[in-house]
Design a protein around this motif. Sequence first.
Motif, PDB file in Angstrom:
ATOM      1  N   LYS A 249      48.834  40.587  47.721  1.00  0.00           N
ATOM      2  CA  LYS A 249      48.891  39.459  46.796  1.00  0.00           C
ATOM      3  C   LYS A 249      47.532  39.163  46.158  1.00  0.00           C
ATOM      4  N   LYS A 250      46.477  39.197  46.964  1.00  0.00           N
ATOM      5  CA  LYS A 250      45.138  38.908  46.440  1.00  0.00           C
ATOM      6  C   LYS A 250      44.098  39.651  47.269  1.00  0.00           C
ATOM      7  N   ALA A 251      43.007  40.007  46.604  1.00  0.00           N
ATOM      8  CA  ALA A 251      41.919  40.719  47.271  1.00  0.00           C
ATOM      9  C   ALA A 251      40.663  40.578  46.426  1.00  0.00           C
ATOM     10  N   ILE A 252      39.510  40.821  47.051  1.00  0.00           N
ATOM     11  CA  ILE A 252      38.241  40.722  46.351  1.00  0.00           C
ATOM     12  C   ILE A 252      37.205  41.545  47.110  1.00  0.00           C
ATOM     13  N   LEU A 253      36.222  42.075  46.383  1.00  0.00           N
ATOM     14  CA  LEU A 253      35.119  42.797  46.992  1.00  0.00           C
ATOM     15  C   LEU A 253      33.964  41.839  47.261  1.00  0.00           C
ATOM     16  N   GLY A 254      33.213  42.128  48.308  1.00  0.00           N
ATOM     17  CA  GLY A 254      32.071  41.289  48.638  1.00  0.00           C
ATOM     18  C   GLY A 254      31.100  42.035  49.521  1.00  0.00           C
ATOM     19  N   LYS A 255      30.026  41.350  49.891  1.00  0.00           N
ATOM     20  CA  LYS A 255      29.066  41.939  50.822  1.00  0.00           C
ATOM     21  C   LYS A 255      28.742  40.939  51.920  1.00  0.00           C
ATOM     22  N   LYS A 256      28.506  41.474  53.102  1.00  0.00           N
ATOM     23  CA  LYS A 256      28.212  40.645  54.266  1.00  0.00           C
ATOM     24  C   LYS A 256      26.792  40.115  54.170  1.00  0.00           C
ATOM     25  N   ILE A 257      26.645  38.785  54.224  1.00  0.00           N
ATOM     26  CA  ILE A 257      25.334  38.160  54.161  1.00  0.00           C
ATOM     27  C   ILE A 257      24.747  37.979  55.562  1.00  0.00           C
TER      28      ILE A 257
ATOM     29  N   PRO B  88      31.851  37.522  41.523  1.00  0.00           N
ATOM     30  CA  PRO B  88      33.063  37.829  40.759  1.00  0.00           C
ATOM     31  C   PRO B  88      33.214  39.325  40.490  1.00  0.00           C
ATOM     32  N   CYS B  89      34.459  39.774  40.490  1.00  0.00           N
ATOM     33  CA  CYS B  89      34.763  41.195  40.312  1.00  0.00           C
ATOM     34  C   CYS B  89      35.547  41.391  39.003  1.00  0.00           C
ATOM     35  N   PRO B  90      34.901  41.868  37.948  1.00  0.00           N
ATOM     36  CA  PRO B  90      35.612  42.085  36.687  1.00  0.00           C
ATOM     37  C   PRO B  90      36.520  43.309  36.743  1.00  0.00           C
ATOM     38  N   VAL B  91      37.611  43.254  36.013  1.00  0.00           N
ATOM     39  CA  VAL B  91      38.524  44.396  35.909  1.00  0.00           C
ATOM     40  C   VAL B  91      37.921  45.404  34.945  1.00  0.00           C
ATOM     41  N   VAL B  92      37.676  46.611  35.429  1.00  0.00           N
ATOM     42  CA  VAL B  92      37.041  47.662  34.626  1.00  0.00           C
ATOM     43  C   VAL B  92      38.091  48.595  34.019  1.00  0.00           C
ATOM     44  N   GLN B  93      39.181  48.799  34.732  1.00  0.00           N
ATOM     45  CA  GLN B  93      40.234  49.693  34.247  1.00  0.00           C
ATOM     46  C   GLN B  93      41.577  49.227  34.782  1.00  0.00           C
ATOM     47  N   LYS B  94      42.617  49.450  34.003  1.00  0.00           N
ATOM     48  CA  LYS B  94      43.955  49.056  34.402  1.00  0.00           C
ATOM     49  C   LYS B  94      44.855  50.281  34.471  1.00  0.00           C
ATOM     50  N   LYS B  95      45.532  50.441  35.608  1.00  0.00           N
ATOM     51  CA  LYS B  95      46.481  51.540  35.789  1.00  0.00           C
ATOM     52  C   LYS B  95      47.891  51.012  35.508  1.00  0.00           C
TER      53      LYS B  95
ATOM     54  N   LEU C 222      42.534  48.339  43.369  1.00  0.00           N
ATOM     55  CA  LEU C 222      43.336  47.403  44.154  1.00  0.00           C
ATOM     56  C   LEU C 222      44.753  47.369  43.603  1.00  0.00           C
ATOM     57  N   LYS C 223      45.743  47.604  44.466  1.00  0.00           N
ATOM     58  CA  LYS C 223      47.144  47.532  44.064  1.00  0.00           C
ATOM     59  C   LYS C 223      47.643  46.110  44.298  1.00  0.00           C
ATOM     60  N   LEU C 224      47.309  45.242  43.375  1.00  0.00           N
ATOM     61  CA  LEU C 224      47.691  43.833  43.480  1.00  0.00           C
ATOM     62  C   LEU C 224      49.083  43.616  42.908  1.00  0.00           C
ATOM     63  N   ASP C 225      49.784  42.625  43.448  1.00  0.00           N
ATOM     64  CA  ASP C 225      51.139  42.321  42.962  1.00  0.00           C
ATOM     65  C   ASP C 225      51.121  41.884  41.500  1.00  0.00           C
ATOM     66  N   GLY C 226      50.056  41.181  41.098  1.00  0.00           N
ATOM     67  CA  GLY C 226      49.979  40.698  39.728  1.00  0.00           C
ATOM     68  C   GLY C 226      49.149  41.569  38.817  1.00  0.00           C
ATOM     69  N   ALA C 227      48.967  42.837  39.171  1.00  0.00           N
ATOM     70  CA  ALA C 227      48.114  43.729  38.380  1.00  0.00           C
ATOM     71  C   ALA C 227      48.661  43.937  36.968  1.00  0.00           C
TER      72      ALA C 227
ATOM     73  N   VAL D 283      35.941  44.348  51.925  1.00  0.00           N
ATOM     74  CA  VAL D 283      37.084  43.972  51.096  1.00  0.00           C
ATOM     75  C   VAL D 283      37.842  42.874  51.829  1.00  0.00           C
ATOM     76  N   VAL D 284      38.014  41.746  51.168  1.00  0.00           N
ATOM     77  CA  VAL D 284      38.760  40.612  51.736  1.00  0.00           C
ATOM     78  C   VAL D 284      40.108  40.541  51.032  1.00  0.00           C
ATOM     79  N   ARG D 285      41.172  40.500  51.804  1.00  0.00           N
ATOM     80  CA  ARG D 285      42.518  40.445  51.224  1.00  0.00           C
ATOM     81  C   ARG D 285      43.360  39.452  52.012  1.00  0.00           C
ATOM     82  N   ASN D 286      44.516  39.118  51.474  1.00  0.00           N
ATOM     83  CA  ASN D 286      45.438  38.251  52.203  1.00  0.00           C
ATOM     84  C   ASN D 286      45.928  38.971  53.451  1.00  0.00           C
ATOM     85  N   ALA D 287      46.177  38.219  54.506  1.00  0.00           N
ATOM     86  CA  ALA D 287      46.604  38.809  55.768  1.00  0.00           C
ATOM     87  C   ALA D 287      47.979  39.450  55.624  1.00  0.00           C
TER      88      ALA D 287
END
Length: 211
Positions: free
Chosen positions: A2-10, A32-39, A83-88, A202-206
Amino acid sequence: MKKAILGKKIGMTQVFTEDGQLIPVSVIEAGPCPVVQKKTEDVDGYTAVQVGFEDKKERRANKPEKGHFGKAGVPVKKHLKELKLDGAADMNVGDELTVAQFEEGETVDVTGTSKGHGYAGVIKRWGTHRGPMTHGSHYHRGPGSMGACSDPSRVFKGKKLPGHFGVDKVTILNLDLVQIDTERNLLLVKGSIPGPKGGLVVVRNAVKAQS
């Protein structure tokens, strides 16, 4: 997902709840993670989005990278992930994934790369027992018996042996999202997460959320 995002451990710190309970948390700078390409289903056979994370100096990028990001109108990024998101299907190139999509109190899964330990012995790598430490013993931290000599004349599969330890893909499931700082793009997750400070996660919904 459903949702996911990239990040780095501080790193890690601790926060207090309103009732005074202390909670150890891992701090993640996400997006923030911008969309670079859409499949798309028509062109690629599936629906997904490719997102970037963390700015990269343009002089450090090669020509293919500059062309790829330039076509999307997005500054060059250090990391790219699909990322294969549901709302892609409803997303477009240039849209951004931010921490605002998450909510405090929900559970998330965090995937990262574990710390590398180089070449390690069986005690450090697998937690095996050591040999006797008395003066007569000359075998202290070895891997142990390799099996019979004539039958089966081989080392059994699965024998715990020394080797490369760490740098594995690790996912921690069902971590509580304690706090969200939308101004500084921070996620505070209860407990520890894989990897060193500055490591990509990568943080995503459980996916196996406990009811």
